[in-house]
Design an enzyme around this catalytic site. Structure first.
Site, PDB file in Angstrom:
ATOM      1  N   ASP A  72     -85.889   7.784 -15.113  1.00 22.57           N
ATOM      2  CA  ASP A  72     -85.859   6.690 -14.135  1.00 22.57           C
ATOM      3  C   ASP A  72     -84.626   6.889 -13.258  1.00 22.57           C
ATOM      4  OD1 ASP A  72     -85.994   3.941 -12.927  1.00 22.57           O
ATOM      5  OD2 ASP A  72     -87.546   3.684 -14.433  1.00 22.57           O
ATOM      6  N   HIS A 110     -85.178   9.269 -10.769  1.00 23.69           N
ATOM      7  CA  HIS A 110     -85.638   8.589  -9.561  1.00 23.69           C
ATOM      8  C   HIS A 110     -84.542   8.458  -8.516  1.00 23.69           C
ATOM      9  CE1 HIS A 110     -89.141   6.471 -11.919  1.00 23.69           C
ATOM     10  NE2 HIS A 110     -89.179   7.788 -11.984  1.00 23.69           N
TER      11      HIS A 110
END
Length: 405
Positions: free
Chosen positions: A220, A243
């Site tokens: 993430d 991310h």
């Protein structure tokens, strides 16, 4: 012929080192003094808590040592206030229980209400997250159960976290709440690219936070900035997979505090799904994001290198008809270079209800390495000011203001 006292040289050295450690004032070794066993199966939670209790009550500085070896740590809550500075020096490998249900309510390791604290050592906090990731159904259900973070720092002040590794957290690796003047140096964070919600460092309602010279590989956001974050410096961080480095998402909850003064400099992003990002929910609560500076960033095969997204809507569960009410202002991007895995190099999609104000874009030189056509940019509800050269040209679909050099 000399007598055989039954000691090998290695054993004698271990005894001498142990005696030396215990002879030093303020050194609390969880093995030598509190009976913890580095066998990977005996729980050291009570030994660590006993060492912390003694150190916290000491009127002079103390160092708690978890020596080399593998230890099972079921859960730890280390709480102040304490009478003097404390250092927790982790040299070994700490394993969390693999089954999330074995961790009681809360996080795996929580450190809170401590001033002048240091977490150091070349050791590893291994969250054993694989079993937990299979239970993460937040994409499908808003009532999903919360998995534990590896490390939570709550209301920590004037402190340092350095040289440690966080591995395979069940959820966030490090979560900050209510901290002030806290520095992270030479941190390593690792989790597989497909591990859900394993944000590296999440910073919320905290001030004067610095993350420097660290490597973060997650499933993430490498670093995520929540509401109430002020004066956050991110420098010399290598991120990927993950991310990217994100402000947000913001606007989902009422009474979110402003995000003010975020500085991202001299960072490298490798193969991330986003580069440097600001994201807010549509149909959101009120909010403020201001004073963001992003400069000297190297992108390597990064999707969406530069992005403001005020229509952030994962899993398509949003109402896009109502605009975001988070007001974004004073954002600067400069000296961003490298390669993009997608055509859209710069995306500045702001709220139609509250257009972005004071956005500046300087030197951009990012090359699209795919075969779908020319590199592009997309802008909405923003009139950025530019200086220097942008490759590709940005915001061709809107009027822009050029700042004289």
């Amino acid at each position: 012929m000399g007598r055989n006292y039954g000691f090998t040289l290695a054993a004698l050295c271990f005894i001498l080192v142990s005696i030396n450690i215990e002879a030093q004032p303020g050194i609390l070794d969880v093995v030598a003094k509190f009976g913890a066993k580095p066998d990977g199966t005996a729980d050291i939670s009570q030994a660590l808590l006993s060492a912390w209790t003694e150190a916290c009550a000491s009127p002079t500085p103390s160092t708690i040592v978890i020596p080399k070896g593998t230890f099972l740590l079921s859960q730890a809550k280390l709480q102040g206030p304490c009478k003097a500075p404390i250092e927790l020096q982790v040299q070994g490998i700490l394993h969390a229980p693999a089954d999330p249900s074995q961790i009681k309510e809360g996080e795996w390791v929580t450190i809170q209400y401590v001033d002048l604290f240091t977490l150091s050592g070349a050791g590893t906090f291994d969250g054993m997250g694989a079993q937990g990731w299979t239970q993460n159904d937040c994409k499908q259900s808003s009532e999903c159960s919360k998995l534990p973070n590896n490390l939570s720092f709550n209301f920590i002040t004037n402190s340092t976290v350095k040289d440690i590794t966080s591995k395979d957290s069940k959820l966030f690796h490090m979560n900050l709440l209510g901290c002030q003047n806290l520095t992270f140096q030479h941190i390593t964070i690792t989790a597989p690219e497909d591990s859900p919600n394993t944000d590296g460092i999440h910073i919320a309602r905290s001030k004067l936070i610095n993350v420097t010279d660290s490597i973060i590989k997650t499933g993430d956001d490498c670093i995520s900035i929540g509401d109430g974050a002020e004066q956050v410096g991110i420098t010399g961080v290598t991120c990927g997979p993950g991310h990217g480095i994100s402000v947000g998402s913001l606007g989902k909850n009422p009474n979110e505090q402003p995000v003010v003064g975020i500085y991202v400099k001299n960072c490298t992003l490798i193969g991330t799904t986003n580069g440097v990002r600001v994201k807010t929910w549509p149909a959101s609560q009120d909010g403020v994001v201001t004073d963001i500076e992003v400069e000297d960033i190297m992108m390597q095969n990064v999707s969406n290198p530069v992005i403001i997204d005020q229509e952030y809507c994962p899993y398509n569960k949003c109402t896009l008809e109502s605009p975001s009410r988070v007001k974004i202002s004073k954002v600067i991007y400069n000296r961003i270079s490298g390669t993009s895995a997608t055509q859209e190099i710069v995306k500045l999609v702001c709220s139609k209800g509250f257009p972005c104000q004071g956005v500046e874009v300087g030197e951009i030189n990012v090359t699209y390495i795919g075969n779908q056509g020319a590199a592009t940019s997309d802008c909405a509800n923003v009139q950025p000011m530019t200086f220097g050269k942008q490759n590709p040209p940005i915001c061709a679909n809107v009027a822009i203001k050029v700042v004289p050099q």
